[in-house]
Design an enzyme around this catalytic site. Structure first.
Site, mmCIF file in Angstrom:
data_model
loop_
_atom_site.group_PDB
_atom_site.id
_atom_site.type_symbol
_atom_site.label_atom_id
_atom_site.label_comp_id
_atom_site.label_asym_id
_atom_site.label_seq_id
_atom_site.Cartn_x
_atom_site.Cartn_y
_atom_site.Cartn_z
ATOM 1 N N GLU A 49 -6.388 -14.272 -4.556
ATOM 2 C CA GLU A 49 -6.705 -13.174 -3.635
ATOM 3 C C GLU A 49 -8.211 -12.958 -3.523
ATOM 4 O OE1 GLU A 49 -4.910 -9.431 -4.699
ATOM 5 O OE2 GLU A 49 -5.951 -8.348 -3.117
ATOM 6 N N ASP A 65 -9.580 -5.003 -10.093
ATOM 7 C CA ASP A 65 -8.487 -5.688 -9.407
ATOM 8 C C ASP A 65 -8.748 -7.185 -9.279
ATOM 9 O OD1 ASP A 65 -6.173 -6.104 -8.056
ATOM 10 O OD2 ASP A 65 -6.806 -5.227 -6.168
ATOM 11 N N GLU A 104 -1.263 3.007 -4.762
ATOM 12 C CA GLU A 104 -1.468 2.517 -3.403
ATOM 13 C C GLU A 104 -0.328 2.942 -2.474
ATOM 14 O OE1 GLU A 104 -2.227 -1.734 -4.035
ATOM 15 O OE2 GLU A 104 -4.349 -1.277 -4.319
HETATM 16 C C1 GCV Z 1 0.899 -5.898 -4.390
HETATM 17 C C2 GCV Z 1 -4.263 -5.263 -4.949
HETATM 18 C C3 GCV Z 1 -3.768 -6.121 -3.831
HETATM 19 C C4 GCV Z 1 -2.460 -5.602 -3.283
HETATM 20 C C5 GCV Z 1 -1.457 -5.549 -4.450
HETATM 21 C C6 GCV Z 1 -2.042 -4.620 -5.510
HETATM 22 C C7 GCV Z 1 -1.160 -4.527 -6.733
HETATM 23 O O1 GCV Z 1 -4.662 -4.013 -4.469
HETATM 24 O O2 GCV Z 1 -4.729 -6.181 -2.824
HETATM 25 O O3 GCV Z 1 -2.020 -6.475 -2.296
HETATM 26 O O4 GCV Z 1 -0.209 -5.107 -4.028
HETATM 27 O O5 GCV Z 1 -3.285 -5.117 -5.929
HETATM 28 O O6 GCV Z 1 -1.432 -5.245 -7.673
HETATM 29 O O7 GCV Z 1 -0.222 -3.759 -6.737
#
Ligand code: GCV
Length: 704
Positions: A398, A370, A296
């Site tokens: 989340e 995720d 990411e």
């Molecule tokens: C910390 C998901 C979440 C992100 C998070 C990522 C990860 O994509 O939406 O906010 O980033 O996981 O676990 O690194």
């Protein structure tokens, strides 16, 4: 005299209760006086004093905690003696290396009645601390302490929270206020919450915390911040907790002026060695590093043509002299428009098995996408026998309705932990891979992405405290049942009235399945609002990457619904052992909870439930909403057993959850109906709102 004592006790009881019109701050560590006099007296007889001949700092913590807890519970001050002089009826804390304690894991303990005293014995101070909290738990939850004989050892070495807390006080995916860490006040100001946080963790066996977000700022590696981290480490140490930091892999360039951050460059390697030395000279028991790399948009070794193992091993070398560890995350998924995100981490990591240094763990999320409300287990579990794999669960909700939805997560964690990978024959469960017993690893870890914040009750939704609690208990012992953990938590946090305990436990146990039903039934996944991950957005077609849209996952068309991951499709199923493939590979026999994870199923296909896909799918949304109404009713029925402030707060959140459930239901049935072209099954009524109206509600959610 007795009369006055009684009066005093009743007064104390009401004052304590008044003083704590319950805002949830005390979590499960309430220690209010036990109302049942007989029970209180029988505990009091066995807990007249506390004594230890050892004065290590963690032993002192254990004594202090026992004293505070028992004084509260028993309504009279319990003394810590410096010399028990043959007294009986007390609690003796003992560190000893003998045949008995050598059978225990490092943090394990024994609690026994010996010579009319209760002895809490371990070979380590932390073991004594955990034993002390275990004894308190027995008493708090009203269990008998007659003829105690408990032997308990953790199954996992590092039981850790991962905080996704940012330096400016925000929390990525945090729904309970701001960060607990006030970086600008540290190191001078020590907030009482730091201590209370440590107490709560120690009480459930958590012994490691990563302080900052995996999307890491490099500033934590500067001298200025190391003293702040040290201040927190100093607070946590007496509670047996080690601190860890998340790293920004580009730090040598960002902070050290290096040309780049190539892990093979001597200048870069030296930079990491020097920083590590700085950290350890301030914090000699620092735990280690957690790294999100090449994921990411975060920097990583692949930026320089190196592998994840090259990056991890460079850090491992820097930290090895101090006995620190590196936890390298496997949450990576290169964008491949023709691929399947499900397979990406496997593709990168499986070939690296056996190439990581011995002080590296690879941390894998429970599922391949995720933290969805249900995922099949991650295919890396069982596929990397030569590498210790750490489990990453998410406590913060989340994808589970933030802090407005009641979702007890223990059943979700257990479902994953109990899944059989068959990697080393039947019984190679995820739990046994993570605890090292399948592949013989002694370095083991389980991480939970924290759900704590500055909200007075720590977790926003009071019922989410149970997820923090459950995580700690399962990281300690993954074989505990979700039911048992729920009932422990309820008795310590909410009520001990038997009918109310049973009602709340039942409600908690069903809550996750209810959430699945009104959001993503039958294995539907990743159809939430794209930016904030709240509410439904199944119509999302465009995003910065195809695998951030909803249509990538649900693949609805005029024929049916679901992602074909069989050999005819992406063949993600091929990453699992043949036994697991047999379990999920056939759409006729695939258990319904996983159906749309692996199959594109026609709308008219008759499912094992006897209904067609469309009818079953739509019904789940309606039943899900009705189940939230049931949750509200159940909660109302326990009102007289619950503190009024807590009762009202949870009631409000359940009402919000009901509103959200209706949004999910209407948005999803209307959207997918465009493809199924079938009516809403009887006896349910079609939504009164239109799809456009639902889109507008969600659009507003996503506005900045
Ligand atoms: C910390 C998901 C979440 C992100 C998070 C990522 C990860 O994509 O939406 O906010 O980033 O996981 O676990 O690194």
């Amino acid at each position: 005299m007795r009369y006055f004592q009684k009066l005093l006790f009743i007064l104390l009881l009401s004052i304590t209760q008044l003083a704590h019109a319950d805002d949830g701050y005390r979590l499960w560590l309430k220690f209010d006086p036990i109302a049942n006099v007989q029970q209180r007296n029988s505990y009091a007889q066995k807990c007249q004093f506390i004594y230890s001949d050892n004065q290590e700092v963690i032993i002192k913590t254990a004594q202090k905690e026992l004293q505070a807890g028992l004084t509260g519970l028993l309504g009279k001050k319990i003394l810590i003696l410096t010399n028990p002089a043959g007294k009986k009826g007390g609690i003796i804390l003992q560190i000893i290396q003998n045949e008995q304690t050598n059978q225990l894991a490092e943090d394990g303990f024994i609690i026994r009645e010996e010579n009319q005293n209760i002895v809490i014995r371990s070979r380590s101070a932390s073991g004594v601390l955990y034993g002390s909290f275990a004894l308190l738990r027995q008493i708090q939850s009203g269990s008998s302490i007659a003829q105690l004989n408990i032997t308990d050892s953790p199954k996992i070495k590092y039981r850790m929270l991962n905080h996704w807390d940012n330096p400016l006080g925000t929390i990525e995916r945090g729904y309970a206020g701001s960060s607990l860490w006030k970086w600008y006040e540290l190191p001078e100001v020590i907030d009482q919450r730091y201590i209370d946080y440590a107490r709560a963790n120690a009480s459930i066996g958590i012994n490691a915390v990563v302080l900052n977000n995996v999307n890491a700022s490099a500033r934590f590696l500067t001298k200025e911040y190391i003293v702040k981290v040290k201040a927190l480490a100093d607070v946590f140490r007496p509670y047996g907790i080690k601190v860890f930091l998340s790293l920004n892999f580009a730090a040598p360039k960002l902070l050290g002026g290096a040309k780049n951050s190539d892990p093979m460059a001597p200048e870069v390697r030296n930079w990491w060695k020097n920083v590590t030395k700085d950290i350890y000279s301030a914090i000699p028991d620092f735990g280690g590093y957690l790294v999100k790399a090449n994921s990411e948009g975060e920097p990583g070794p692949q930026d320089f043509g190196r592998t994840h193992a090259d990056g991890a091993n460079m850090l491992a070398e820097a930290i090895a002299p101090y006995k620190g560890i590196v936890i390298w995350r496997a949450f990576v998924y290169a964008a491949d428009p023709k691929g399947d995100r499900f397979k990406e981490a496997y593709k990168d990591f499986k070939p690296l098995d056996g190439t990581f240094a011995s002080n590296v763990l690879v941390q894998v999320k429970n599922g391949p996408i995720d933290f969805q409300s249900r995922e099949p287990f991650h295919p890396l579990f069982g596929a990397m026998p030569k590498t210790p794999l750490a489990m990453e669960f998410q406590l913060t909700q989340e994808y589970l309705g933030f802090s407005t939805n009641l979702v007890y997560e223990a059943p979700l964690f257990k479902e994953c932990l109990e899944s059989d990978t068959y990697s080393n024959g039947k019984g190679s469960t995820i739990a046994k891979i993570v605890d090292g017993s399948v592949d013989n690893h002694s370095l083991t870890a389980m991480a939970g992405v924290a759900n704590t914040g500055s909200d007075r009750n720590w977790t926003g939704h009071l019922m989410s405290q149970a997820n923090w609690y459950a995580f700690g208990r399962l990281a300690w012992n993954h074989s505990l049942s979700s039911e048992l953990i729920a009932s422990e938590w309820i008795k310590m946090t909410l009520t001990q009235e038997p009918k109310a305990v049973a009602t709340i436990q039942d409600l908690m146990m069903k809550s996750r399945e209810i959430y699945v039903d009104f959001t993503t039934p039958l294995g539907l996944h990743h159809v939430m609002g794209q930016n904030i991950h709240f509410g439904p957005e199944p119509w999302l077609e465009k995003s910065a990457r195809p695998d951030w849209t909803a249509i990538y996952y649900h693949r609805a068309d005029s024929v049916g619904l679901g992602f074909d991951r069989t050999a005819q499709g992406s063949n993600a199923l091929g990453l699992y052992s043949k036994e697991v493939q047999a379990q999920w590979g056939n759409p006729d026999t695939c258990p319904l909870p996983y159906l749309l994870w692996f199959h594109h199923v026609s709308w008219n296909k008759k499912l094992s439930s006897g209904k067609t896909l469309w009818n079953e799918f739509a019904s789940r949304y309606y039943e899900g909403v009705k189940s939230v109404e049931w949750m509200q009713k159940q909660w109302n029925s326990v009102q007289s057993s619950i503190d009024p402030q807590i009762f009202a707060d949870v009631s409000g959140r359940l009402a919000a959850q009901h509103r959200e459930a209706l949004n999910w239901r209407d948005a999803c049935v209307l959207y997918f109906q465009q493809y199924s072209k079938q009516p809403i099954p009887r006896p349910y009524q079609a939504p009164t709102r239109t799809l456009d109206e639902m889109k507008e509600i969600v659009r507003i959610y996503q506005l900045k």
